[in-house]
Design a protein around this motif. Structure first.
Motif, short mmCIF file in Angstrom:
data_model
loop_
_atom_site.label_atom_id
_atom_site.label_comp_id
_atom_site.label_asym_id
_atom_site.label_seq_id
_atom_site.Cartn_x
_atom_site.Cartn_y
_atom_site.Cartn_z
N ARG A 1 0.83 -1.21 0.00
CA ARG A 1 0.00 0.00 0.00
C ARG A 1 0.86 1.26 0.00
NH1 ARG A 1 -3.25 -3.17 3.34
NH2 ARG A 1 -2.32 -2.30 5.24
N ARG A 2 1.97 1.23 0.75
CA ARG A 2 2.87 2.39 0.79
C ARG A 2 3.53 2.59 -0.57
NH1 ARG A 2 6.91 2.12 5.70
NH2 ARG A 2 7.23 4.29 5.02
N VAL B 1 12.06 0.88 -6.81
CA VAL B 1 12.51 2.07 -6.10
C VAL B 1 12.11 2.02 -4.62
CG1 VAL B 1 12.25 4.58 -5.91
CG2 VAL B 1 12.48 3.51 -8.16
N TYR B 2 10.87 1.61 -4.33
CA TYR B 2 10.31 1.82 -2.99
C TYR B 2 10.22 0.59 -2.10
CZ TYR B 2 8.83 6.38 -4.79
OH TYR B 2 8.79 7.64 -5.33
N PHE B 3 10.03 -0.60 -2.69
CA PHE B 3 9.70 -1.76 -1.85
C PHE B 3 10.86 -2.11 -0.91
CE2 PHE B 3 8.46 -5.91 -0.48
CZ PHE B 3 7.08 -5.91 -0.57
N GLU C 1 14.56 4.61 2.95
CA GLU C 1 15.05 5.93 2.56
C GLU C 1 14.18 6.51 1.45
OE1 GLU C 1 16.80 3.15 2.44
OE2 GLU C 1 18.30 3.30 4.05
N ALA C 2 13.86 5.69 0.45
CA ALA C 2 13.05 6.16 -0.67
C ALA C 2 11.63 6.49 -0.21
CB ALA C 2 13.01 5.11 -1.78
N LEU C 3 11.07 5.65 0.67
CA LEU C 3 9.73 5.90 1.17
C LEU C 3 9.69 7.17 2.02
CD1 LEU C 3 8.66 2.27 2.10
CD2 LEU C 3 7.64 3.71 0.34
#
Length: 276
Positions: A195-196, A227-229, A233-235
């Motif tokens: 979800r994030r 990139v995000y999972f 840092e990316a989140l």
């Protein structure tokens, strides 16, 4: 040793043995196909939540993804209900799976037509209609859950850890010993992370992904996961919702992602001006 203690030990050994054989399964490449007639098959997303691997379908609905027996697959498509299914030993042996998605239908409540005589004057007609008070479980003495709305994965975990009656919740003990509780906790973590990732992915328009980052449309979700999972840092940058910071990060990640796909043997190129 008491009979009860012996029984618990026996159950624990049996369940632990079964769980050990389950988690030692070999990974195989599963060939699959989405068979709905009324759906654009290309670019549907197939995720293995257990292995944290993902792929997209091809134009005819085919896909290939690594799986093990007991893994959970997550299939999503616009205007269709997302589907989760557990990979059985039979599916692993067959190495093929057909999936049919259920349409997402918004149902309206039934309208009850009564025998009340109405004259068309709103004020008079409203006084003629007797509205029934909705059922209140608290007034009936029933337990009422007042916490946040649980996701499907959270409901499964709650059931696994709170089931059973008496002083010792037998089902909860067995689930803890067998590793099922640990597996469900991991599914909750992955579901929350998903979800994030989707929230962060939607902070940037598809046009920006395609034209500025040179990511073809079919790979946008895959790029977002890259990139995000599991990348705090990316989140954290996405959480600031600062467009310049987010774009700067994505511009750095895009070449690395394209190189990563190339090393996997995937040719990422543009079919047309829209990057489809």
């Amino acid at each position: 040793m008491s009979k009860t203690a012996f029984l618990y030990c026996f159950i624990a050994l049996c369940v632990s043995s079964a769980a050990g054989s389950l988690f030692a399964q070999e990974t195989v490449m599963l060939e699959g196909k989405v068979v709905n007639d009324s759906i654009e098959h290309e670019y549907l997303h197939i995720l293995n939540l257990s292995l944290q691997k993902g792929t997209v379908t091809r134009e005819n609905g085919d896909f290939t993804i690594p799986v093990r027996s007991g893994d959970t697959l997550y299939i999503s498509a616009v205007q269709f209900k997302h589907q989760e299914l557990v990979v059985s030993a039979e599916i692993v042996n067959r190495k093929y799976l057909e999936v049919k998605l259920e349409p997402e239908v918004t149902e309206l409540e039934d309208v009850q037509i009564s025998n009340i005589e109405l004259n068309g004057r709103l004020g008079d007609d409203m006084n003629r209609i007797k509205l029934e008070k909705p059922f209140d479980p608290a007034e009936a003495g029933l337990p009422v859950y007042k916490g946040p709305i649980l996701t499907q994965e959270e409901r499964r975990l709650y059931t696994a850890t709170h089931s059973g009656a008496g002083i010792i919740p037998v089902d909860a003990v067995i689930n803890a010993i067998s590793g099922r509780t640990k597996m469900l906790k991991e599914q909750v973590r992955i579901s929350n992370m998903e979800r994030r990732v989707q929230k962060a992915r939607n902070l940037v328009s598809d046009t920006t992904y395609i034209r500025q980052l040179q990511i073809p449309a079919r790979y946008i979700d895959d790029f977002a996961h890259y990139v995000y999972f599991d990348k705090p840092e990316a989140l954290a940058i996405a959480a600031t919702q600062n467009p310049l910071s987010i774009l700067e990060m994505l511009l750095k990640q895009a070449p690395a992602y394209l190189q990563h796909k190339s090393e996997e043997g995937v040719e990422v190129n543009f079919k047309d001006k829209d990057g489809q």
